[in-house]
Design a protein around this motif. Sequence first.
Motif, PDB file in Angstrom:
ATOM      1  N   LEU A 102       0.801  -1.210   0.000  1.00  0.00           N
ATOM      2  CA  LEU A 102       0.000   0.000   0.000  1.00  0.00           C
ATOM      3  C   LEU A 102       0.844   1.275   0.000  1.00  0.00           C
ATOM      4  O   LEU A 102       0.481   2.209  -0.678  1.00  0.00           O
ATOM      5  N   PRO A 103       1.963   1.341   0.713  1.00  0.00           N
ATOM      6  CA  PRO A 103       2.735   2.589   0.669  1.00  0.00           C
ATOM      7  C   PRO A 103       3.127   3.004  -0.743  1.00  0.00           C
ATOM      8  O   PRO A 103       3.108   4.174  -1.059  1.00  0.00           O
ATOM      9  N   ARG A 104       3.448   2.027  -1.600  1.00  0.00           N
ATOM     10  CA  ARG A 104       3.816   2.373  -2.969  1.00  0.00           C
ATOM     11  C   ARG A 104       2.629   3.013  -3.683  1.00  0.00           C
ATOM     12  O   ARG A 104       2.777   3.951  -4.448  1.00  0.00           O
ATOM     13  N   TYR A 105       1.423   2.517  -3.414  1.00  0.00           N
ATOM     14  CA  TYR A 105       0.224   3.077  -4.034  1.00  0.00           C
ATOM     15  C   TYR A 105       0.045   4.543  -3.665  1.00  0.00           C
ATOM     16  O   TYR A 105      -0.286   5.367  -4.501  1.00  0.00           O
ATOM     17  N   TRP A 106       0.277   4.876  -2.397  1.00  0.00           N
ATOM     18  CA  TRP A 106       0.079   6.258  -1.952  1.00  0.00           C
ATOM     19  C   TRP A 106       0.941   7.230  -2.738  1.00  0.00           C
ATOM     20  O   TRP A 106       0.575   8.379  -2.923  1.00  0.00           O
ATOM     21  N   PHE A 107       2.100   6.782  -3.190  1.00  0.00           N
ATOM     22  CA  PHE A 107       3.012   7.688  -3.871  1.00  0.00           C
ATOM     23  C   PHE A 107       2.966   7.551  -5.393  1.00  0.00           C
ATOM     24  O   PHE A 107       3.620   8.309  -6.091  1.00  0.00           O
ATOM     25  N   SER A 108       2.200   6.607  -5.910  1.00  0.00           N
ATOM     26  CA  SER A 108       2.168   6.386  -7.353  1.00  0.00           C
ATOM     27  C   SER A 108       1.281   7.385  -8.086  1.00  0.00           C
ATOM     28  O   SER A 108       1.461   7.632  -9.257  1.00  0.00           O
ATOM     29  N   ARG A 109       0.315   7.962  -7.385  1.00  0.00           N
ATOM     30  CA  ARG A 109      -0.589   8.942  -7.978  1.00  0.00           C
ATOM     31  C   ARG A 109      -1.228   9.757  -6.868  1.00  0.00           C
ATOM     32  O   ARG A 109      -1.229   9.335  -5.721  1.00  0.00           O
ATOM     33  N   PRO A 110      -1.786  10.889  -7.211  1.00  0.00           N
ATOM     34  CA  PRO A 110      -2.436  11.699  -6.169  1.00  0.00           C
ATOM     35  C   PRO A 110      -3.613  10.945  -5.540  1.00  0.00           C
ATOM     36  O   PRO A 110      -4.355  10.250  -6.228  1.00  0.00           O
ATOM     37  N   VAL A 111      -3.742  11.072  -4.252  1.00  0.00           N
ATOM     38  CA  VAL A 111      -4.841  10.439  -3.527  1.00  0.00           C
ATOM     39  C   VAL A 111      -5.775  11.549  -3.064  1.00  0.00           C
ATOM     40  O   VAL A 111      -5.331  12.527  -2.451  1.00  0.00           O
ATOM     41  N   ALA A 112      -7.069  11.387  -3.368  1.00  0.00           N
ATOM     42  CA  ALA A 112      -8.054  12.396  -2.974  1.00  0.00           C
ATOM     43  C   ALA A 112      -8.086  12.530  -1.452  1.00  0.00           C
ATOM     44  O   ALA A 112      -7.901  11.543  -0.731  1.00  0.00           O
ATOM     45  N   ASN A 113      -8.309  13.733  -0.987  1.00  0.00           N
ATOM     46  CA  ASN A 113      -8.346  13.979   0.457  1.00  0.00           C
ATOM     47  C   ASN A 113      -9.348  13.087   1.172  1.00  0.00           C
ATOM     48  O   ASN A 113      -9.058  12.548   2.236  1.00  0.00           O
ATOM     49  N   HIS A 114     -10.551  12.928   0.575  1.00  0.00           N
ATOM     50  CA  HIS A 114     -11.561  12.100   1.243  1.00  0.00           C
ATOM     51  C   HIS A 114     -11.132  10.639   1.326  1.00  0.00           C
ATOM     52  O   HIS A 114     -11.445   9.955   2.291  1.00  0.00           O
ATOM     53  N   THR A 115     -10.357  10.175   0.358  1.00  0.00           N
ATOM     54  CA  THR A 115      -9.858   8.803   0.389  1.00  0.00           C
ATOM     55  C   THR A 115      -8.807   8.647   1.483  1.00  0.00           C
ATOM     56  O   THR A 115      -8.835   7.682   2.252  1.00  0.00           O
ATOM     57  N   ALA A 116      -7.884   9.594   1.557  1.00  0.00           N
ATOM     58  CA  ALA A 116      -6.847   9.550   2.593  1.00  0.00           C
ATOM     59  C   ALA A 116      -7.471   9.638   3.981  1.00  0.00           C
ATOM     60  O   ALA A 116      -7.057   8.920   4.903  1.00  0.00           O
ATOM     61  N   GLU A 117      -8.483  10.497   4.139  1.00  0.00           N
ATOM     62  CA  GLU A 117      -9.156  10.635   5.431  1.00  0.00           C
ATOM     63  C   GLU A 117      -9.886   9.347   5.814  1.00  0.00           C
ATOM     64  O   GLU A 117      -9.841   8.920   6.969  1.00  0.00           O
ATOM     65  N   ALA A 118     -10.559   8.731   4.856  1.00  0.00           N
ATOM     66  CA  ALA A 118     -11.284   7.486   5.127  1.00  0.00           C
ATOM     67  C   ALA A 118     -10.311   6.368   5.495  1.00  0.00           C
ATOM     68  O   ALA A 118     -10.573   5.577   6.414  1.00  0.00           O
ATOM     69  N   PHE A 119      -9.182   6.289   4.782  1.00  0.00           N
ATOM     70  CA  PHE A 119      -8.185   5.274   5.099  1.00  0.00           C
ATOM     71  C   PHE A 119      -7.631   5.492   6.501  1.00  0.00           C
ATOM     72  O   PHE A 119      -7.488   4.550   7.279  1.00  0.00           O
ATOM     73  N   GLN A 120      -7.346   6.743   6.851  1.00  0.00           N
ATOM     74  CA  GLN A 120      -6.812   7.047   8.178  1.00  0.00           C
ATOM     75  C   GLN A 120      -7.836   6.713   9.260  1.00  0.00           C
ATOM     76  O   GLN A 120      -7.485   6.183  10.316  1.00  0.00           O
ATOM     77  N   GLU A 121      -9.097   6.994   9.004  1.00  0.00           N
ATOM     78  CA  GLU A 121     -10.154   6.666   9.964  1.00  0.00           C
ATOM     79  C   GLU A 121     -10.234   5.152  10.176  1.00  0.00           C
ATOM     80  O   GLU A 121     -10.360   4.679  11.315  1.00  0.00           O
ATOM     81  N   ALA A 122     -10.146   4.381   9.099  1.00  0.00           N
ATOM     82  CA  ALA A 122     -10.173   2.922   9.211  1.00  0.00           C
ATOM     83  C   ALA A 122      -8.941   2.420   9.969  1.00  0.00           C
ATOM     84  O   ALA A 122      -9.044   1.540  10.827  1.00  0.00           O
ATOM     85  N   LEU A 123      -7.786   2.972   9.668  1.00  0.00           N
ATOM     86  CA  LEU A 123      -6.554   2.580  10.353  1.00  0.00           C
ATOM     87  C   LEU A 123      -6.634   2.912  11.842  1.00  0.00           C
ATOM     88  O   LEU A 123      -6.262   2.090  12.692  1.00  0.00           O
ATOM     89  N   ASP A 124      -7.164   4.075  12.171  1.00  0.00           N
ATOM     90  CA  ASP A 124      -7.339   4.459  13.577  1.00  0.00           C
ATOM     91  C   ASP A 124      -8.288   3.503  14.283  1.00  0.00           C
ATOM     92  O   ASP A 124      -8.056   3.107  15.434  1.00  0.00           O
ATOM     93  N   PHE A 125      -9.349   3.101  13.599  1.00  0.00           N
ATOM     94  CA  PHE A 125     -10.323   2.179  14.174  1.00  0.00           C
ATOM     95  C   PHE A 125      -9.676   0.826  14.477  1.00  0.00           C
ATOM     96  O   PHE A 125      -9.878   0.245  15.540  1.00  0.00           O
TER      97      PHE A 125
END
Length: 95
Positions: A1-24
């Motif tokens: 997954l880290p490679r994916y984050w840097f391969s193209r721009p990630v929409a803010n709502h996607t990054a926020e949702a991923f962070q929320e899931a990771l926090d959970f």
Amino acid sequence: LPRYWFSRPVANHTAEAFQEALDFVNEYREKKQLPDASKVNVILDSGCGTGKSSVILGEMYPNCVVIGVDQSIARLSRNKSYQQSDDSEETDSKK
């Protein structure tokens, strides 16, 4: 997954949702007093609608984190009875 984050721009709502899931997942790990490096089994219930299927999955797999997602906020908000309060011990699922 880290490679994916840097391969193209990630929409803010996607990054926020991923962070929320990771926090959970991390909160679940802390609640269950699991070591930081321990793996947590996660079930992604894509298209969960009102969340009923997520609750059923949580009951079927009580040692897993169930994360229900749906693109319709109206469906996700429709059935408040499936939403877990912070102090509930019923399931470790999130809608």
